[in-house]
Structure formats: structure tokens, C-alpha cells
Design a protein around this motif. Structure first.
Motif, PDB file in Angstrom:
ATOM      1  N   PHE A 217       0.823  -1.210   0.000  1.00  0.00           N
ATOM      2  CA  PHE A 217       0.000   0.000   0.000  1.00  0.00           C
ATOM      3  C   PHE A 217       0.859   1.263   0.000  1.00  0.00           C
ATOM      4  O   PHE A 217       2.016   1.240   0.428  1.00  0.00           O
ATOM      5  CB  PHE A 217      -0.915   0.019   1.227  1.00  0.00           C
ATOM      6  CG  PHE A 217      -2.014  -1.008   1.197  1.00  0.00           C
ATOM      7  CD1 PHE A 217      -3.310  -0.649   0.866  1.00  0.00           C
ATOM      8  CD2 PHE A 217      -1.755  -2.345   1.499  1.00  0.00           C
ATOM      9  CE1 PHE A 217      -4.336  -1.595   0.835  1.00  0.00           C
ATOM     10  CE2 PHE A 217      -2.772  -3.295   1.471  1.00  0.00           C
ATOM     11  CZ  PHE A 217      -4.062  -2.915   1.143  1.00  0.00           C
ATOM     12  N   GLY A 218       0.280   2.354  -0.459  1.00  0.00           N
ATOM     13  CA  GLY A 218       0.954   3.648  -0.391  1.00  0.00           C
ATOM     14  C   GLY A 218       1.272   4.026   1.043  1.00  0.00           C
ATOM     15  O   GLY A 218       0.587   3.593   1.985  1.00  0.00           O
ATOM     16  N   SER A 219       2.295   4.851   1.221  1.00  0.00           N
ATOM     17  CA  SER A 219       2.742   5.173   2.587  1.00  0.00           C
ATOM     18  C   SER A 219       3.170   6.628   2.732  1.00  0.00           C
ATOM     19  O   SER A 219       3.962   6.948   3.611  1.00  0.00           O
ATOM     20  CB  SER A 219       3.901   4.249   2.989  1.00  0.00           C
ATOM     21  OG  SER A 219       4.964   4.323   2.052  1.00  0.00           O
ATOM     22  N   CYS A 220       2.631   7.510   1.872  1.00  0.00           N
ATOM     23  CA  CYS A 220       2.935   8.944   1.972  1.00  0.00           C
ATOM     24  C   CYS A 220       1.608   9.692   2.077  1.00  0.00           C
ATOM     25  O   CYS A 220       0.874   9.849   1.087  1.00  0.00           O
ATOM     26  CB  CYS A 220       3.724   9.405   0.744  1.00  0.00           C
ATOM     27  SG  CYS A 220       5.361   8.629   0.610  1.00  0.00           S
ATOM     28  N   TRP A 221       1.280  10.148   3.272  1.00  0.00           N
ATOM     29  CA  TRP A 221      -0.025  10.707   3.623  1.00  0.00           C
ATOM     30  C   TRP A 221      -0.030  12.220   3.439  1.00  0.00           C
ATOM     31  O   TRP A 221       0.978  12.896   3.686  1.00  0.00           O
ATOM     32  CB  TRP A 221      -0.324  10.320   5.063  1.00  0.00           C
ATOM     33  CG  TRP A 221      -1.566  10.869   5.669  1.00  0.00           C
ATOM     34  CD1 TRP A 221      -2.813  10.912   5.130  1.00  0.00           C
ATOM     35  CD2 TRP A 221      -1.690  11.440   6.979  1.00  0.00           C
ATOM     36  NE1 TRP A 221      -3.712  11.475   6.011  1.00  0.00           N
ATOM     37  CE2 TRP A 221      -3.036  11.800   7.149  1.00  0.00           C
ATOM     38  CE3 TRP A 221      -0.774  11.675   8.013  1.00  0.00           C
ATOM     39  CZ2 TRP A 221      -3.498  12.388   8.327  1.00  0.00           C
ATOM     40  CZ3 TRP A 221      -1.223  12.249   9.184  1.00  0.00           C
ATOM     41  CH2 TRP A 221      -2.570  12.601   9.337  1.00  0.00           C
ATOM     42  N   ASP A 222      -1.197  12.774   3.044  1.00  0.00           N
ATOM     43  CA  ASP A 222      -1.299  14.225   2.833  1.00  0.00           C
ATOM     44  C   ASP A 222      -1.368  15.011   4.131  1.00  0.00           C
ATOM     45  O   ASP A 222      -1.368  16.244   4.124  1.00  0.00           O
ATOM     46  CB  ASP A 222      -2.481  14.574   1.923  1.00  0.00           C
ATOM     47  CG  ASP A 222      -3.841  14.294   2.563  1.00  0.00           C
ATOM     48  OD1 ASP A 222      -3.910  13.933   3.751  1.00  0.00           O
ATOM     49  OD2 ASP A 222      -4.863  14.430   1.842  1.00  0.00           O
ATOM     50  N   GLY A 223      -1.449  14.341   5.265  1.00  0.00           N
ATOM     51  CA  GLY A 223      -1.393  15.012   6.554  1.00  0.00           C
ATOM     52  C   GLY A 223      -2.721  15.451   7.123  1.00  0.00           C
ATOM     53  O   GLY A 223      -2.770  15.940   8.267  1.00  0.00           O
ATOM     54  N   SER A 224      -3.823  15.274   6.373  1.00  0.00           N
ATOM     55  CA  SER A 224      -5.101  15.755   6.877  1.00  0.00           C
ATOM     56  C   SER A 224      -6.290  14.846   6.606  1.00  0.00           C
ATOM     57  O   SER A 224      -7.224  14.815   7.413  1.00  0.00           O
ATOM     58  CB  SER A 224      -5.406  17.145   6.302  1.00  0.00           C
ATOM     59  OG  SER A 224      -5.436  17.107   4.890  1.00  0.00           O
ATOM     60  N   ASN A 225      -6.304  14.113   5.518  1.00  0.00           N
ATOM     61  CA  ASN A 225      -7.495  13.373   5.108  1.00  0.00           C
ATOM     62  C   ASN A 225      -7.365  11.873   5.366  1.00  0.00           C
ATOM     63  O   ASN A 225      -6.299  11.301   5.182  1.00  0.00           O
ATOM     64  CB  ASN A 225      -7.772  13.591   3.622  1.00  0.00           C
ATOM     65  CG  ASN A 225      -8.091  15.042   3.313  1.00  0.00           C
ATOM     66  OD1 ASN A 225      -9.080  15.584   3.798  1.00  0.00           O
ATOM     67  ND2 ASN A 225      -7.239  15.687   2.525  1.00  0.00           N
TER      68      ASN A 225
END
Length: 307
Positions: A217-225
Motif C-alpha cells: 500500500f501507499g505510505s505517503c499521507w497528505d497530513g489531513s485526510n
């Protein structure tokens, strides 16, 4: 992704013909033709610290044709059957509140939901031959229970990771890969237990070895959603080397590896949308994080401390 296209007998017949043709092609190819070496990826995997959560192999047979991430509130919205481990209540009606209150098959009270399309033997019929998600949508055959399921979280090679936010929703892979021309969201990884580190987007012939499906899975989050309209843009994949793109933050990388004992010589296929013809490249998986905050903090601390 909600599909409302009717299924006809012609579509089902074409799907069967495609599967037979694929089996013939695969049985005539060499190991070198079927597999793609990913030596750099294997070396990277061996170096990364991990945190494993034991969730069983769905012995209670939690199966449905819902998709609480992509089509919440729509019964049979997946148009194919999913296999679940973790949260015992996950279905189209699930809410954050219902998931948080439900029992789980995972250790340490991890109530997260982990799920993917079922794998079937296609030379017979299963009990859902006339049900939605099954034969009604062109998915026939006996559903195989996984032999093994590994839920593994890994750190980031260049940075410490932040805890995943509670109720984060993720998808990996492209359930419409066949009809969309195998675009950038295609991430199917099939292999055999006796040839670790070798993967293909095709159905492998493993003989007496375990047939393996691997999801990253992806592992770089936008920090809010915790979700987005595409279910993808709020969490993206790292760039080369493992760094996160600008304006995103590293979180634990979820990797799910599922193994099956496929009887040698028996044809098999995953469930798919009818128009995807059960193509192996359409393999995909979903996740909803309902891990206790204390456990997520423990996991994050372990990964960061092992860097």
C-alpha cells in the motif's frame, strides 16, 4: 468504484474462454517467461524493519460482495466477492462507529479491516453460483481459503514515520486494470513460495509450492485526510529511494501477503468485475485502520527505533 452494468451469458462465456486460453499459455511458458526478477526490491525488503500483526486466515469465512472503502452503503457494490481478516463486521453498512465497536480476528484488539478478492478453483461450481458477486457476476468456482495471511507494517528507509490516522482508508491495485489498459495503478504481484522475490502480473503455476499474492500500500499521507474521492490521492506511493513526495508525510507501509494451496493442475482465478474477465492483473486490496491508538503508537515506535 460502483458498477451497474448487466451481466449476460455471453460475457460469462467469454470469461471462461479467456481463462482456458490463459491456462494453456501459462502451461507452455518457461519460468523465465512467467516471472519478473525484482532483485532491488527484494534487497530493500530484507533491510526494512517490520511489525507483524497476526489476524488468522479467515477460518470463520467472512465473505461478501461489498466494498466498504470504495462503495460504502451499497450492498453487492463490488460485483465480486471479497475475503476479510480483522474486523468481523465489515460490510457495505459499516461506519467508523460500527467498526470501532466490532470484534476482530486480529491480535491486540486490532479492529482494522483487511480484504481482497477471493481466489477460486474454476473447474467446478461453488455455493454462490446463482448469487450476486458470484455466478450472477461471472465469478464461479469453489472459493479457496488462504493457507497463510501475513499482515506486516514497515518503516521508511529515509525518514521516521508518523502514526496512521484512525479510520484511514486505503486501496492498492487496479480492479479495472484489464479494461483500462494496465495503467499506473496496476500493482498485482503473483508468485510462488519456492521462488521468493520473483513476481508476475499473470497467474503463476507453482506446482506443489504455495501460490502467493502480495499487496503493498501507499505510505505517503497528505497530513489531513482519511479518504479522498479516488481513495488514492490522500495517500500516495514514495518516489525512487523511498522518500515521500512534497507535501506528504511518511506513515507505516502496509504489506499483506496471502498464500494458497492450489492443487497442482487445477485452474484458478480471482473474482473481478464481469468486464475484467478475471484477469490476474486486476488483483487489489483494501484497508481501514481501526487499530487502537496505543497499538499504532507501539508499532510506529518500533519501526522508528529500528531505523
Amino acid at each position: 468504484m460502483v458498477r451497474n452494468k448487466p451481466v449476460t451469458a455471453a460475457v460469462a462465456a467469454v470469461a471462461v474462454l479467456v481463462l482456458v486460453a490463459a491456462a494453456i499459455v501459462l502451461s507452455g511458458t518457461s519460468s523465465a517467461d512467467r516471472y519478473v526478477e525484482e532483485l532491488d526490491q527484494v534487497a530493500h525488503e530484507q533491510e526494512m524493519p517490520g511489525f507483524v500483526v497476526r489476524c488468522g486466515t479467515n477460518s470463520e469465512r467472512h465473505l461478501n460482495a461489498d466494498n466498504p472503502v470504495v462503495s460504502p452503503g451499497i450492498p453487492f457494490g463490488a460485483h465480486h466477492t471479497h475475503e476479510y481478516v480483522g474486523n468481523k463486521s465489515a460490510d457495505a453498512r459499516s461506519t467508523d462507529e460500527s467498526l470501532a465497536a466490532a470484534p476482530t480476528t486480529c491480535e491486540k484488539d486490532d479492529r482494522s479491516t483487511y480484504y481482497w478478492p477471493v481466489l477460486r478453483l474454476t473447474d467446478g461450481t461453488g455455493p454462490d453460483a446463482h448469487a450476486e458477486g458470484g455466478g450472477v457476476h461471472g465469478n464461479t468456482g469453489e472459493v479457496l481459503q488462504p493457507r497463510s495471511v501475513e499482515i506486516r507494517y514497515e518503516g521508511n528507509p529515509v525518514s521516521a514515520v508518523l502514526p496512521m490516522p484512525r479510520f484511514l482508508r486505503l486501496i492498492t491495485g487496479d480492479p479495472a486494470a484489464f479494461s483500462s489498459g494496465f495503467g499506473p495503478n496496476t500493482r498485482a504481484r503473483w508468485g510462488c513460495s519456492d521462488q521468493p522475490g520473483r513476481y508476475t502480473t499473470r497467474y503463476p503455476l507453482c506446482g506443489n509450492a504455495t501460490t502467493v499474492r502480495s499487496y503493498e500500500f501507499g505510505s505517503c499521507w497528505d497530513g489531513s485526510n482519511t479518504d479522498s474521492a479516488s481513495h488514492r490521492t490522500h495517500v500516495v506511493f514514495p518516489v525512487a529511494g523511498g522518500a515521500c513526495p512534497p507535501k506528504t508525510f511518511p506513515i507505516p507501509k502496509l504489506r499483506v501477503v496471502v498464500g494458497y494451496d492450489v492443487p497442482p493442475g487445477r485452474p484458478f482465478a480471482i473474482d473481478s468485475f464481469p468486464e475484467e474477465l478475471r484477469d490476474p492483473a486486476t488483483d487489489h486490496a483494501m484497508f481501514i485502520n481501526v487499530m487502537p491508538e496505543a497499538m499504532m503508537n507501539e508499532l510506529t515506535g518500533h519501526l522508528n527505533g529500528a531505523r
